[in-house]
Design a protein around this motif. Structure first.
Motif, PDB file in Angstrom:
ATOM      1  N   GLY A 136       0.822  -1.215   0.000  1.00  0.00           N
ATOM      2  CA  GLY A 136       0.000   0.000   0.000  1.00  0.00           C
ATOM      3  C   GLY A 136       0.849   1.256   0.000  1.00  0.00           C
ATOM      4  N   LEU A 137       2.037   1.168   0.600  1.00  0.00           N
ATOM      5  CA  LEU A 137       2.921   2.342   0.682  1.00  0.00           C
ATOM      6  C   LEU A 137       3.824   2.504  -0.535  1.00  0.00           C
ATOM      7  N   ILE A 138       4.335   1.374  -1.068  1.00  0.00           N
ATOM      8  CA  ILE A 138       5.297   1.519  -2.177  1.00  0.00           C
ATOM      9  C   ILE A 138       4.674   1.315  -3.551  1.00  0.00           C
ATOM     10  N   GLY A 139       3.498   0.676  -3.608  1.00  0.00           N
ATOM     11  CA  GLY A 139       2.920   0.304  -4.907  1.00  0.00           C
ATOM     12  C   GLY A 139       2.348   1.474  -5.679  1.00  0.00           C
ATOM     13  N   ARG A 140       2.267   1.262  -6.989  1.00  0.00           N
ATOM     14  CA  ARG A 140       1.810   2.352  -7.863  1.00  0.00           C
ATOM     15  C   ARG A 140       0.368   2.772  -7.545  1.00  0.00           C
ATOM     16  N   SER A 141      -0.484   1.807  -7.123  1.00  0.00           N
ATOM     17  CA  SER A 141      -1.892   2.159  -6.900  1.00  0.00           C
ATOM     18  C   SER A 141      -2.080   2.994  -5.627  1.00  0.00           C
ATOM     19  N   GLN A 142      -1.046   3.016  -4.769  1.00  0.00           N
ATOM     20  CA  GLN A 142      -1.051   3.864  -3.551  1.00  0.00           C
ATOM     21  C   GLN A 142      -2.298   3.624  -2.696  1.00  0.00           C
ATOM     22  N   PHE A 143      -2.707   2.350  -2.558  1.00  0.00           N
ATOM     23  CA  PHE A 143      -3.981   2.104  -1.874  1.00  0.00           C
ATOM     24  C   PHE A 143      -3.922   2.406  -0.378  1.00  0.00           C
ATOM     25  N   PHE A 144      -2.726   2.652   0.153  1.00  0.00           N
ATOM     26  CA  PHE A 144      -2.642   3.040   1.577  1.00  0.00           C
ATOM     27  C   PHE A 144      -3.404   4.351   1.820  1.00  0.00           C
ATOM     28  N   LYS A 145      -3.487   5.173   0.775  1.00  0.00           N
ATOM     29  CA  LYS A 145      -4.217   6.449   0.918  1.00  0.00           C
ATOM     30  C   LYS A 145      -5.686   6.200   1.228  1.00  0.00           C
ATOM     31  N   GLU A 146      -6.236   5.124   0.618  1.00  0.00           N
ATOM     32  CA  GLU A 146      -7.649   4.786   0.891  1.00  0.00           C
ATOM     33  C   GLU A 146      -7.810   4.352   2.335  1.00  0.00           C
ATOM     34  N   ILE A 147      -6.841   3.595   2.830  1.00  0.00           N
ATOM     35  CA  ILE A 147      -6.900   3.129   4.217  1.00  0.00           C
ATOM     36  C   ILE A 147      -6.810   4.343   5.149  1.00  0.00           C
ATOM     37  N   MET A 148      -5.961   5.310   4.777  1.00  0.00           N
ATOM     38  CA  MET A 148      -5.786   6.526   5.587  1.00  0.00           C
ATOM     39  C   MET A 148      -7.091   7.304   5.696  1.00  0.00           C
ATOM     40  N   LEU A 149      -7.845   7.327   4.590  1.00  0.00           N
ATOM     41  CA  LEU A 149      -9.092   8.089   4.580  1.00  0.00           C
ATOM     42  C   LEU A 149     -10.166   7.413   5.426  1.00  0.00           C
ATOM     43  N   GLU A 150     -10.191   6.082   5.366  1.00  0.00           N
ATOM     44  CA  GLU A 150     -11.275   5.364   6.037  1.00  0.00           C
ATOM     45  C   GLU A 150     -11.102   5.269   7.540  1.00  0.00           C
ATOM     46  N   LYS A 151      -9.847   5.162   7.984  1.00  0.00           N
ATOM     47  CA  LYS A 151      -9.533   5.142   9.416  1.00  0.00           C
ATOM     48  C   LYS A 151     -10.452   4.212  10.222  1.00  0.00           C
ATOM     49  N   ARG A 152     -10.502   2.969   9.828  1.00  0.00           N
ATOM     50  CA  ARG A 152     -11.287   2.012  10.615  1.00  0.00           C
ATOM     51  C   ARG A 152     -10.567   0.661  10.577  1.00  0.00           C
ATOM     52  N   PRO A 153     -10.945  -0.246  11.467  1.00  0.00           N
ATOM     53  CA  PRO A 153     -10.207  -1.514  11.532  1.00  0.00           C
ATOM     54  C   PRO A 153     -10.267  -2.281  10.214  1.00  0.00           C
ATOM     55  N   PRO A 154      -9.217  -2.984   9.866  1.00  0.00           N
ATOM     56  CA  PRO A 154      -9.088  -3.580   8.526  1.00  0.00           C
ATOM     57  C   PRO A 154      -9.817  -4.904   8.335  1.00  0.00           C
ATOM     58  N   GLN A 155     -11.116  -4.962   8.640  1.00  0.00           N
ATOM     59  CA  GLN A 155     -11.854  -6.229   8.522  1.00  0.00           C
ATOM     60  C   GLN A 155     -11.774  -6.836   7.123  1.00  0.00           C
ATOM     61  N   ASP A 156     -12.231  -6.056   6.134  1.00  0.00           N
ATOM     62  CA  ASP A 156     -12.273  -6.620   4.783  1.00  0.00           C
ATOM     63  C   ASP A 156     -11.125  -6.103   3.919  1.00  0.00           C
TER      64      ASP A 156
END
Ligand code: NAD
Length: 354
Positions: free
Chosen positions: A181-201
């Motif tokens: 999520g941090l190094i990949g091109r899709s940068q999906f860590f940004k989505e996790i940052m926005l949601e700020k909730r436990p990583p169930q799914d």
């Protein structure tokens, strides 16, 4: 076929088991025996296994990767393999990264290369180890010293299989998820940052991103000769040393290695303090993890011990340099040569080492 094309395995992401989709008369199924217990009451699993006339369940884990035991283990596999052995046959591997590393090696040397299909049974294998063609055995107590590059033709990623693996194993792969999520091109860590909730799914949701981001890197540098593929080692240089020293699970150690790499990136000025804060807070809040050195029970390790483990694990040049992966910003890893001495001093500064 160019190396780049050969490294692009066909990845099939599906909910159900791929029963009937493989030419099972021409395949040999090698599976992790542990799955018989986990899926005792799962008829889909039973049907899948039984659809292969030639199959073998083995005990997986690091012991299957022993180079010393390799001839014995290979003979056990070949005793059940359909005879005569032909290059046109396919080894289907159902298991985690350990079985995948062993079986990938077997497939690469048997008749100078038989077919290979991976069906990863752990989140770590599904998002990482099944892809990219690295096979590995451990030699003299040191991990992954013997191996080949041998990408699978097909990889089946199955939701029913992964969602039924133990929750603890899922949590132990957060490190690899955060890494991509941090190094990949899709940068999906940004989505996790926005949601700020436990990583169930989060795992299933971002699995496709993890896989695509990994291929994006691998296809540019399949044999790790261009200082591109090494970006996938983000969190691993220090993480592997912690794993070997403390015996922590791989994914947990990678997460700790990520804390180390992020703080070093911030300290050197490569990563903006504001971005560092957001990433750090997200890992703490969403994933409920903190750097181990902040915890009461943690005792700083000796620099000498960690130096030896890093020397064994990574390629260190004659002048004592190694390639370390920093983070410039989300989606942009930064590879730089650092000295082992600098890395150890930073470990001391961050209270990991004494
Ligand atoms: N080749 C690569 O690119 C690469 C990348 C990362 C890691 N690896 C390797 O992967 C290995 C770690 O793999 P792993 O984390 O997938 O675990 P693993 O294969 O080591 O398995 C760990 C344990 O979980 C059990 N297990 C497997 N699937 C299960 C399931 N669905 N339910 C319950 N138990 C299950 C196994 O029997 C074993 O006891 C290490 O050897 C590491 O070096 C390889």
């Amino acid at each position: 076929m160019s190396p780049e094309t050969a490294f692009k395995s066909q990845v099939i992401i599906r909910h159900q088991w791929p029963t009937g989709l493989l030419d099972s008369d021409n395949c040999f199924l090698l599976y992790d025996k542990e799955l018989e217990k986990v899926f005792e009451d799962n008829y889909d699993f039973q049907d899948f296994i039984e659809s292969f006339p030639f199959r073998l369940g083995v005990r997986a884990g690091e012991s299957i990767k022993s180079f010393r035991d390799f001839p014995k283990n290979l003979e056990i596999v070949l005793a059940r393999w359909p005879q005569p052995i032909k290059r046109s046959q396919t080894l289907v591997v159902l298991g985690g990264g350990s079985l995948g590393d062993f079986a990938g090696f077997v497939a690469s040397i048997l008749k100078r290369g038989v077919g290979l299909v991976h069906i990863p049974s752990t989140w770590l294998a599904a998002m990482d180890s099944a892809h990219g063609g690295k096979t590995a055995l451990n030699l003299g107590g040191v991990k992954n010293q013997v191996g080949t590059f041998y990408p699978a033709q097909k990889i089946y990623v199955i939701k029913d299989l992964l969602e039924n693996s133990p929750v603890l194993m899922k949590e132990q792969s957060y490190g690899e998820l955060i890494k991509m999520g941090l190094i990949g091109r899709s940068q999906f860590f940004k989505e996790i940052m926005l949601e700020k909730r436990p990583p169930q799914d989060f795992m299933w949701r971002f699995l496709k991103n993890c896989i695509e981001d990994k291929y994006e890197v691998i296809l540019q540098d399949p044999y790790e000769t261009k200082k591109i593929r090494q970006a996938l080692n983000f969190g691993h240089t220090f993480g592997h040393a912690l794993e070997a020293h403390h015996g922590w699970p791989h994914g947990d150690s990678v997460l700790q290695g990520i804390f180390f790499a992020l703080e070093w990136s911030r300290y050197r000025g490569d990563l903006a303090a504001k971005t560092f804060e957001s990433i750090d807070q997200t890992i703490r809040q969403c994933f409920q993890r903190v750097p181990a050195h902040e915890l009461n029970w943690y005792r700083p390790s000796s620099q000498k011990v960690i130096a030896k483990l890093i020397e064994q694990d990574k390629k260190i040049t004659a002048d004592g340099e190694l390639l370390f992966v920093f983070l410039k910003t989300i989606g942009r890893p930064l590879l730089k040569s650092v000295s082992l001495t600098d890395l150890l001093s930073e470990g001391k500064r961050q209270n990991w080492l004494k």
